[in-house]
Design an enzyme around this catalytic site. Structure first.
Site, short mmCIF file in Angstrom:
data_model
loop_
_atom_site.label_atom_id
_atom_site.label_comp_id
_atom_site.label_asym_id
_atom_site.label_seq_id
_atom_site.Cartn_x
_atom_site.Cartn_y
_atom_site.Cartn_z
N SER A 1 11.97 91.55 94.61
CA SER A 1 11.10 90.93 95.80
C SER A 1 10.19 92.37 96.01
O SER A 1 11.07 93.43 96.29
CB SER A 1 11.87 90.47 97.01
N ASP B 1 9.76 96.63 107.20
CA ASP B 1 10.06 96.73 108.75
C ASP B 1 10.99 97.38 109.25
O ASP B 1 11.67 98.17 108.17
CB ASP B 1 9.89 95.14 109.37
N ASP C 1 15.36 95.74 104.11
CA ASP C 1 15.01 94.63 103.37
C ASP C 1 14.92 93.26 104.11
O ASP C 1 15.15 92.48 103.43
CB ASP C 1 16.20 94.47 102.19
N HIS D 1 12.80 95.38 96.11
CA HIS D 1 14.19 95.36 96.10
C HIS D 1 14.68 94.30 94.86
O HIS D 1 13.81 93.28 94.72
CB HIS D 1 14.67 94.68 97.50
N ARG E 1 16.83 105.89 100.98
CA ARG E 1 17.05 106.02 102.55
C ARG E 1 16.44 105.02 103.28
O ARG E 1 15.56 104.37 102.98
CB ARG E 1 16.55 107.40 102.81
N ASN F 1 7.95 98.06 99.74
CA ASN F 1 9.16 98.21 98.92
C ASN F 1 9.54 97.25 97.87
O ASN F 1 9.17 96.07 98.05
CB ASN F 1 10.36 98.35 100.04
C1 GRF Z 1 15.08 99.54 91.39
O1 GRF Z 1 15.84 98.73 90.87
C2 GRF Z 1 14.61 99.18 92.62
O2 GRF Z 1 14.65 97.67 92.98
C3 GRF Z 1 15.65 99.78 93.63
O3 GRF Z 1 16.15 100.90 93.26
C4 GRF Z 1 15.47 100.76 91.37
C5 GRF Z 1 14.64 102.04 91.22
O4 GRF Z 1 14.40 102.03 89.93
N1 GRF Z 1 15.30 99.82 94.94
P1 GRF Z 1 13.24 103.27 89.52
O5 GRF Z 1 13.67 104.49 90.11
O6 GRF Z 1 11.81 102.70 89.69
O7 GRF Z 1 13.47 103.22 88.06
#
Ligand code: GRF
Length: 196
Positions: free
Chosen positions: A140, A145, A149, A113, A95, A111
């Site tokens: 990354s 913010d 991303d 990404h 979210r 976070n």
């Molecule tokens: C990861 O690839 C993360 O980068 C993305 O969602 C996925 C989460 O995987 N935002 P997990 O739930 O930590 O296994």
């Protein structure tokens, strides 16, 4: 409050899904750990494997329902405050948080990404990377913010994109690097070596 804290940090992980990044953070920062410990896992999906993983590890896991974004954020903010959380890590949290929440947790909200930001922001990062035909991708870890991303990058790790890669094979390769990058980024922030 600034980092370093001069004591073990209290971490929260906010997750909606399977929780593999949570598992790597739990392994790096277990209960009673010297640098930091994960004290709370929270998410809006009651049946998320991430919440079950936390409970198995003996860490408090709280389902915070998403009725409205405002309601969710008010409850999450209160929960994080109650548990004395110093740093909150979004890990597969699906979210977008409001400028209000992000502002309150400025410098204390991270976070992960699955792309080399600023490339391939938002949903379907691997699909975007493959469509563009890049020869490498990666992950990354960044401060959150008010954009999607867009916050300052703390750690990136790279992987090659191989001939015949699908979203799944690339995601798997990148995910292995996320599991290394996230704990590394948390350490850099806690030591005050990277600031927002
Ligand atoms: C990861 O690839 C993360 O980068 C993305 O969602 C996925 C989460 O995987 N935002 P997990 O739930 O930590 O296994």
């Amino acid at each position: 409050m600034g980092f370093p804290l001069g004591r073990p940090a209290r971490l929260a992980v906010i997750a909606s899904g399977r929780g593999s990044n949570l598992a790597s953070l739990l392994a790096s920062f277990p209960p009673g750990g010297p640098e930091a410990e994960v004290v709370l896992v929270a998410g809006e999906k009651e049946r998320a494997p991430a919440l079950a993983r936390a409970r198995e590890a003996g860490v408090e896991a709280v389902h915070v329902p998403w009725d409205t974004r405002e309601g969710f954020e008010a409850r999450l903010d209160e929960l994080l405050g109650d548990r004395g959380v110093d740093l909150a890590c979004l890990a597969g949290f699906m979210r977008v948080l409001s400028p209000w929440f992000v502002g309150r947790w400025h410098g204390r909200l991270l976070n992960v990404h699955p792309s080399l930001l600023p490339k391939h922001r938002g949903l379907h990062a691997h699909r975007q990377a493959l469509a563009e035909g890049v020869s490498e991708s990666g992950c990354s870890v960044h401060f959150v913010d008010a954009g999607v991303d867009t916050g300052k990058v703390i750690v990136q790790r790279r992987v090659p994109v191989l001939p015949g890669d699908t979203e799944e094979t690339l995601a798997e390769r990148v995910l292995r690097e996320e599991h290394v990058a996230y704990p590394e980024a948390v350490r850099l922030v806690l030591r005050g070596e990277v600031r927002p």
